[in-house]
Design a protein around this motif. Structure first.
Motif, PDB file in Angstrom:
ATOM      1  N   PRO A 150      17.942  67.877  32.189  1.00 51.24           N
ATOM      2  CA  PRO A 150      19.217  67.469  31.598  1.00 51.24           C
ATOM      3  C   PRO A 150      18.983  66.678  30.315  1.00 51.24           C
ATOM      4  O   PRO A 150      17.925  66.076  30.120  1.00 51.24           O
ATOM      5  CB  PRO A 150      19.842  66.596  32.690  1.00 51.24           C
ATOM      6  N   ARG A 151      19.978  66.713  29.444  1.00 51.70           N
ATOM      7  CA  ARG A 151      19.904  65.944  28.204  1.00 51.70           C
ATOM      8  C   ARG A 151      21.110  65.018  28.124  1.00 51.70           C
ATOM      9  O   ARG A 151      22.062  65.132  28.901  1.00 51.70           O
ATOM     10  CB  ARG A 151      19.925  66.882  26.992  1.00 51.70           C
ATOM     11  N   ALA A 152      21.070  64.117  27.172  1.00 52.81           N
ATOM     12  CA  ALA A 152      22.223  63.268  26.870  1.00 52.81           C
ATOM     13  C   ALA A 152      22.704  63.610  25.468  1.00 52.81           C
ATOM     14  O   ALA A 152      21.905  64.006  24.601  1.00 52.81           O
ATOM     15  CB  ALA A 152      21.850  61.800  26.970  1.00 52.81           C
ATOM     16  N   TYR A 153      23.999  63.483  25.256  1.00 48.20           N
ATOM     17  CA  TYR A 153      24.593  63.764  23.942  1.00 48.20           C
ATOM     18  C   TYR A 153      25.465  62.587  23.540  1.00 48.20           C
ATOM     19  O   TYR A 153      26.364  62.188  24.284  1.00 48.20           O
ATOM     20  CB  TYR A 153      25.422  65.047  23.993  1.00 48.20           C
ATOM     21  N   LYS A 154      25.189  62.007  22.383  1.00 45.91           N
ATOM     22  CA  LYS A 154      26.016  60.928  21.847  1.00 45.91           C
ATOM     23  C   LYS A 154      26.921  61.485  20.771  1.00 45.91           C
ATOM     24  O   LYS A 154      26.440  62.044  19.773  1.00 45.91           O
ATOM     25  CB  LYS A 154      25.155  59.804  21.271  1.00 45.91           C
ATOM     26  N   GLU A 155      28.213  61.331  20.984  1.00 40.72           N
ATOM     27  CA  GLU A 155      29.203  61.755  19.996  1.00 40.72           C
ATOM     28  C   GLU A 155      29.803  60.517  19.357  1.00 40.72           C
ATOM     29  O   GLU A 155      30.361  59.652  20.047  1.00 40.72           O
ATOM     30  CB  GLU A 155      30.295  62.598  20.654  1.00 40.72           C
ATOM     31  N   TYR A 156      29.662  60.412  18.045  1.00 46.16           N
ATOM     32  CA  TYR A 156      30.144  59.227  17.345  1.00 46.16           C
ATOM     33  C   TYR A 156      31.664  59.185  17.325  1.00 46.16           C
ATOM     34  O   TYR A 156      32.343  60.223  17.207  1.00 46.16           O
ATOM     35  CB  TYR A 156      29.606  59.195  15.916  1.00 46.16           C
ATOM     36  N   ALA A 157      32.197  57.966  17.434  1.00 43.12           N
ATOM     37  CA  ALA A 157      33.645  57.784  17.336  1.00 43.12           C
ATOM     38  C   ALA A 157      34.095  58.094  15.913  1.00 43.12           C
ATOM     39  O   ALA A 157      33.358  57.854  14.948  1.00 43.12           O
ATOM     40  CB  ALA A 157      34.016  56.359  17.722  1.00 43.12           C
TER      41      ALA A 157
END
Length: 500
Positions: free
Chosen positions: A34-41
């Motif tokens: 699994p991976r993590a994804y950061k989506e900027y505000a």
């Protein structure tokens, strides 16, 4: 599209949120691994340095294999840029490895929790209550690994910047290790993805540039002092004397002198390596293993049998019978007995619906106590008065929210109508409230340092606080909707969202 860039739509619908803050939200991307994804505000997209983020993604490919391997083992380093409609909106990274979890005891029973370094900056009473078996040898081993990682970062041109226990995890599996998150907040060869920020109580010293090797050393000194003192905010290095003259002297130099006089991380590495003591096997002493096992089980069950329901008493009687049977051949039965004990512990954490409702009403009764103080503090910042006191009150409120958030996470809710959603919304409300308090505290501190001009009063900290406060309010309204029918059923007080 190049391999280091991913279209946002290819990630699909992401249902699991791993964390959220002022900069954006981190989601779990299912897969193997699994991976993590950061989506900027959205507010941060305009100020995003896309070139710096792309540089971080390319960085490991150009590094020596051994350096790249170490960074991957010790940090959630950005692995690919994520693009929507031709615009960078976030990045993917590895998840925190499974080894960076720790089994802790809570009022509702034992459970696994991400091993955030913040857990270790507490006194012995807290550690004992949570069954965190940490001694000075382990403290030194954790610091040694963190020092080696920081020294490698600095050699490669990476500065952590926002070095704090919120962004650092530990593992006690095998040799103690550390793991850094929020790597996009680091500075790589002078470039940063977003403007640098400091965690409250872990700020760079006044009048000093943020995110330098010297500021990393200062914050590492704070970590060492606070880890040995069991204190979240001390700057007193006295407790580090237990680690010996060399480590104590390095801590004092890191905290008490200006940037030019601080020791490099290599000095820390040498001192901590010199203190390394291999773990010794435990040699049993006294009576034989069977007697010790039976006596330990007797103490364990004696503490828990009072007030136990009849069915559980029968199960404990069965456990004692098994122990008696195993005593002559305890070495072959040890695994079986441990499994039985774990089962008993698990069963002992079961609750009735009434007990679950009682857990919620007790938490809700205390969750609104700091509300008036927070309102007054924010009002003072808006009017540019009592700024130091306001910042202190807001930091204290954030700490209180953190404690309530931990309690909320340990609540059991499976037998209550809508219990899973109630718990989720309560955790969300407390998390957003804590984030708002932290942001408002930074706002108050900056107003105190830089004055109350429009750039500060209308800056990012206030905007983040307002946004988090709105999210908290929405969650609190849903908590009230879900809780009040349960409260009426069990005779507890109903609550408006303003009382939560």
């Amino acid at each position: 599209m190049p391999a280091d860039r991913i279209a946002r739509e290819t990630l699909g619908t992401l249902a699991t949120t791993l964390g959220s803050g002022g900069q954006g939200t981190v989601y779990l991307v299912p897969g193997v691994p699994p991976r993590a994804y950061k989506e900027y505000a959205a507010p941060h997209l305009a100020e995003l340095n896309e070139q710096a983020l792309t540089g971080m993604v390319h960085f490991l490919a150009a590094a020596r294999p051994q350096d790249a391997a170490l960074v991957r083992e010790r940090a959630a380093w950005p692995s690919a840029v994520v693009v929507r409609d031709g615009r960078v909106v976030g990045f993917t990274m590895p998840c925190v490895p499974p080894g960076f979890q720790v089994r802790m005891r809570f009022p509702s029973g034992h459970r696994m929790k991400l091993a955030q370094m913040q857990l270790l900056l507490n006194d012995d009473a807290f550690l004992a209550a949570r069954e965190l078996a940490i001694d000075d040898r382990l403290r030194l081993e954790i610091l040694r690994d963190a020092a080696e990682t920081l020294a490698t970062f600095h050699r490669l041109g990476v500065v952590v910047g926002d070095l704090s226990p919120n962004n650092l995890f530990f593992s006690l599996a095998g040799r103690p290790r550390c793991f850094f998150i929020d790597c996009d907040a680091m500075r790589l060869r002078g470039a940063t993805v977003l403007a640098q920020a400091d965690t409250p109580d872990w700020e760079t010293p006044p009048q000093e540039q943020q995110a330098t090797t010297a500021s990393d050393v200062y914050k590492f000194g704070l970590l060492c002092a606070r880890l040995f003192a069991g204190d979240q905010s001390t700057t007193d290095a006295t407790a580090v004397r237990r680690a010996g003259i060399a480590v104590h002297a390095l801590t004092v130099r890191s905290l008490a002198v200006g940037p030019a006089g601080r020791p490099p991380m290599q000095d820390w590495c040498r001192a901590l390596e010199a203190l390394r003591v291999p773990a010794q096997p435990v040699v049993p002493a006294g009576p034989g293993p069977a007697a010790r096992a039976a006596r330990a089980a007797g103490r364990w069950t004696g503490r828990r049998v009072r007030g136990m329901r009849p069915g559980k008493i029968i199960r404990y009687a069965l456990l004692l019978t098994l122990l008696a049977f195993c005593a002559p051949q305890v070495s072959s039965c040890a695994g079986f007995v441990r499994a039985a004990l774990d089962t008993m512990r698990s069963n002992s954490s079961e609750q009735t619906a009434a007990e679950q409702a009682n857990g919620f009403t007790q938490l809700l009764a205390g969750s609104g106590r700091d509300r008036e103080r927070v309102i007054a503090a924010v009002s003072n910042v808006k009017e540019c008065r009592k700024l130091s006191a306001a910042a202190s009150d807001l930091r204290a409120a954030a700490t209180a929210r953190g404690a309530a958030l931990e309690r909320a996470g340990a609540l059991q809710a499976g037998l209550l109508p809508g219990g899973a959603e109630l718990k989720s919304e309560l955790v969300s409300a407390l998390g957003h409230s804590q984030a708002a308090d932290d942001a408002y505290a930074r706002w108050a501190a900056r107003a105190g340092d830089r004055g109350c001009g429009s750039a500060v009063m209308k800056g990012a900290d206030r905007a983040e606080g307002d946004a988090e406060s709105k999210k908290a309010t929405a969650a609190k309204k849903r908590v009230a909707e879900l809780w009040n029918p349960i409260a009426k059923q069990y005779g507890y007080p109903t609550r408006t969202y303003l009382q939560i």
